[in-house]
Design a protein around this motif. Structure first.
Motif, short mmCIF file in Angstrom:
data_model
loop_
_atom_site.label_atom_id
_atom_site.label_comp_id
_atom_site.label_asym_id
_atom_site.label_seq_id
_atom_site.Cartn_x
_atom_site.Cartn_y
_atom_site.Cartn_z
N LYS A 45 0.84 -1.19 0.00
CA LYS A 45 0.00 0.00 0.00
C LYS A 45 0.88 1.24 0.00
N MET A 46 0.42 2.25 -0.73
CA MET A 46 1.11 3.54 -0.73
C MET A 46 0.34 4.50 0.17
N TYR A 47 1.07 5.29 0.93
CA TYR A 47 0.49 6.25 1.86
C TYR A 47 0.96 7.65 1.49
N ALA A 48 0.01 8.54 1.18
CA ALA A 48 0.28 9.96 0.95
C ALA A 48 -0.15 10.67 2.22
N VAL A 49 0.80 11.31 2.91
CA VAL A 49 0.57 11.80 4.26
C VAL A 49 0.80 13.30 4.35
N GLY A 50 -0.18 14.01 4.93
CA GLY A 50 -0.03 15.44 5.19
C GLY A 50 0.11 16.25 3.93
N GLY A 51 0.91 17.30 4.02
CA GLY A 51 1.12 18.20 2.90
C GLY A 51 0.29 19.47 3.04
N CYS A 52 0.16 20.17 1.94
CA CYS A 52 -0.67 21.37 1.93
C CYS A 52 -1.59 21.31 0.72
N ARG A 53 -2.58 22.15 0.72
CA ARG A 53 -3.65 22.06 -0.28
C ARG A 53 -3.25 22.51 -1.66
N HIS A 54 -2.14 23.16 -1.79
CA HIS A 54 -1.69 23.60 -3.11
C HIS A 54 -0.26 23.15 -3.25
N TYR A 55 0.14 22.75 -4.45
CA TYR A 55 1.43 22.11 -4.59
C TYR A 55 2.63 23.05 -4.60
N ASP A 56 2.46 24.35 -4.83
CA ASP A 56 3.65 25.19 -4.87
C ASP A 56 3.67 26.30 -3.82
N TRP A 57 2.67 26.38 -2.97
CA TRP A 57 2.72 27.23 -1.78
C TRP A 57 1.77 26.64 -0.75
N CYS A 58 2.02 26.96 0.50
CA CYS A 58 1.26 26.31 1.57
C CYS A 58 0.57 27.31 2.47
N ASP A 59 0.18 28.45 1.92
CA ASP A 59 -0.48 29.44 2.76
C ASP A 59 -2.00 29.28 2.77
N ASP A 60 -2.49 28.20 2.19
CA ASP A 60 -3.94 27.99 2.17
C ASP A 60 -4.36 26.78 2.99
#
Length: 142
Positions: free
Chosen positions: A45-60
């Motif tokens: 199984k692959m797990y994609a964990v956390g991150g931010c809602r937009h791929y090139d900035w995380c202010d949202d």
């Protein structure tokens, strides 16, 4: 860079390289667009964990959510997994045995996190638990 949701990578336009192949093949869409997330494999199984809602900035907004892809399924689809206690991006994610370790990263205020969360994927009801804290915050480990 791997990206989820409606952008290139594991999302709408992405996939992976199939065994014995030399080209990318289309894969299933993730349910949540995310960037700067951790990605690891445990037990097929692959797990994609956390991150931010937009791929090139995380202010949202950062994500505490995870998505799980069972690569052995006839028709693999991403499904929601247990949420972490702390939303984080630019985290380290490591697999050791049946456990995933979400290490450091940034919180929404761009403060480096010292916390570690552990997910035992073999548990009957997997849930994140607190691991030992680091002496100083870390982000984007290689």
């Amino acid at each position: 860079m791997l990206r989820g949701g409606p952008v290139v990578g594991l999302g709408a336009g992405g996939g992976g390289v199939a065994p014995g192949e030399s080209a990318w093949v289309a894969g299933p869409n993730m349910t949540t667009a995310r960037g700067s997330f951790g990605l690891a494999a445990v037990g097929g199984k692959m797990y994609a964990v956390g991150g931010c809602r937009h791929y090139d900035w995380c202010d949202d907004g950062n994500l505490a959510s995870i998505e799980v892809l069972d690569t052995s399924a006839d028709a693999p689809t991403w499904r929601a997994g247990p949420k972490m206690a702390t939303a984080r991006y630019a985290l380290g994610l490591a697999a050791l045995g049946a456990k995933l370790y979400a290490v450091g990263g940034f919180n929404y205020d761009d403060i480096r996190l010292t916390s570690i969360e552990v997910l035992d994927t073999s548990a009957a009801t997997p849930a994140w638990t607190a691991g030992p804290s680091m002496a100083s915050g870390r982000f984007s480990p290689g």
